[in-house]
Design a protein around this motif. Structure first.
Motif, mmCIF file in Angstrom:
data_model
loop_
_atom_site.group_PDB
_atom_site.id
_atom_site.type_symbol
_atom_site.label_atom_id
_atom_site.label_comp_id
_atom_site.label_asym_id
_atom_site.label_seq_id
_atom_site.Cartn_x
_atom_site.Cartn_y
_atom_site.Cartn_z
ATOM 1 N N VAL A 1 -5.571 -2.769 -3.119
ATOM 2 C CA VAL A 1 -4.647 -1.659 -2.866
ATOM 3 C C VAL A 1 -4.737 -0.675 -4.038
ATOM 4 N N GLU A 2 -5.072 0.556 -3.737
ATOM 5 C CA GLU A 2 -5.243 1.571 -4.785
ATOM 6 C C GLU A 2 -3.912 2.186 -5.184
ATOM 7 N N LEU A 3 -3.848 2.604 -6.438
ATOM 8 C CA LEU A 3 -2.701 3.348 -6.918
ATOM 9 C C LEU A 3 -2.955 4.840 -6.716
ATOM 10 N N GLY A 4 -1.904 5.545 -6.349
ATOM 11 C CA GLY A 4 -2.040 6.998 -6.206
ATOM 12 C C GLY A 4 -2.661 7.392 -4.891
ATOM 13 N N ARG B 1 0.836 -1.205 0.000
ATOM 14 C CA ARG B 1 0.000 0.000 0.000
ATOM 15 C C ARG B 1 0.873 1.260 0.000
ATOM 16 N N GLU B 2 1.911 1.238 0.794
ATOM 17 C CA GLU B 2 2.806 2.394 0.868
ATOM 18 C C GLU B 2 3.474 2.656 -0.479
ATOM 19 N N ARG B 3 3.933 1.611 -1.134
ATOM 20 C CA ARG B 3 4.620 1.787 -2.412
ATOM 21 C C ARG B 3 3.653 2.157 -3.543
ATOM 22 N N CYS B 4 2.484 1.539 -3.562
ATOM 23 C CA CYS B 4 1.529 1.821 -4.638
ATOM 24 C C CYS B 4 0.931 3.226 -4.535
ATOM 25 N N ALA B 5 0.982 3.805 -3.349
ATOM 26 C CA ALA B 5 0.507 5.185 -3.189
ATOM 27 C C ALA B 5 1.352 6.158 -4.010
ATOM 28 N N ARG B 6 2.555 5.752 -4.377
ATOM 29 C CA ARG B 6 3.451 6.611 -5.165
ATOM 30 C C ARG B 6 3.244 6.431 -6.667
ATOM 31 N N VAL C 1 -4.690 -2.841 -7.452
ATOM 32 C CA VAL C 1 -4.248 -4.217 -7.608
ATOM 33 C C VAL C 1 -4.813 -5.012 -6.438
ATOM 34 N N SER C 2 -5.216 -6.258 -6.711
ATOM 35 C CA SER C 2 -5.955 -7.044 -5.719
ATOM 36 C C SER C 2 -5.147 -8.226 -5.216
#
Length: 207
Positions: free
Chosen positions: A204-207, A87-92, A184-185
């Protein structure tokens, strides 16, 4: 037409798999995408005439991304830490659009390439880094360069010639669909019923 490799049954039990066993893996899924829904509907009448194929319904349409391990071998604590690191990485990372298609015959499937692959690879790299945070870089499953971006529309359920399938696809023409990837699931994947089915663990959402 180029001579095609014969079809083979996709549903043999691969190493580690057995009835009632399931697998934690990250997938991109498309059940909420109207363009993917139209694509599945477009091909449905073709697959109805080809009994050697098991069509994938929209609910189970997916892009295989990164496995973790069989559910009886992955601790829940480790899984939760991987989710948070992902989650932390995909937020970027920002959402993006990719194109599915056109369909072609593979020895075990009818599948569509997904392009461009680069943004998908970036998400997969983020997931792999998250797994490495918990298990270490040398314990991340699957090879970093093994990813092949594709979406399967149907699976072969028997051995036989591929030509009838290729002819049917060629007669139908090239079909494509643009889909937006914004999450991504993590799923709990099972294949007991000659179909890839799952329960959702986390999105987990992107951005």
């Amino acid at each position: 037409m180029t001579e095609l490799e014969p079809m083979r049954d996709h549903w043999w039990w691969r190493p580690g798999w057995r009835p009632s066993r399931s697998f934690f893996t990250w997938h991109f899924t498309f059940a909420d995408q109207p363009a993917a829904e139209r694509l599945v509907a477009d091909y449905a009448h073709i697959f109805e005439k080809l009994p050697m194929l098991d069509a994938v319904p929209l609910r189970w349409l997916h892009l295989t991304t990164q496995g973790i391990g069989f559910t009886d071998e992955v601790g829940r604590g480790d899984l939760d830490r991987m989710i948070e690191a992902t989650r932390e990485r995909c937020a970027r990372l920002e959402p993006f659009t990719v194109t599915l298609g056109p369909a072609h015959v593979d020895p075990e499937t009818v599948q569509m390439p997904v392009r461009p692959a680069e943004p998908l690879v970036r998400v997969r790299a983020a997931i792999r880094d998250a797994i490495a945070d918990v298990w270490g870089a040398d314990q991340v499953p699957e090879a970093a360069d093994s990813f092949r971006a594709h979406v399967t529309l149907a699976y072969s359920n028997a051995a036989g010639p591929a030509d009838p399938i290729a002819v049917a696809l060629a007669a139908y023409g090239d079909r494509k669909a643009d889909v937006t990837v914004s999450a991504v699931s993590l799923i709990d994947l099972n294949r007991d019923r000659k179909s890839y089915e799952w329960t959702d663990v986390e999105s987990v959402e992107l951005g």
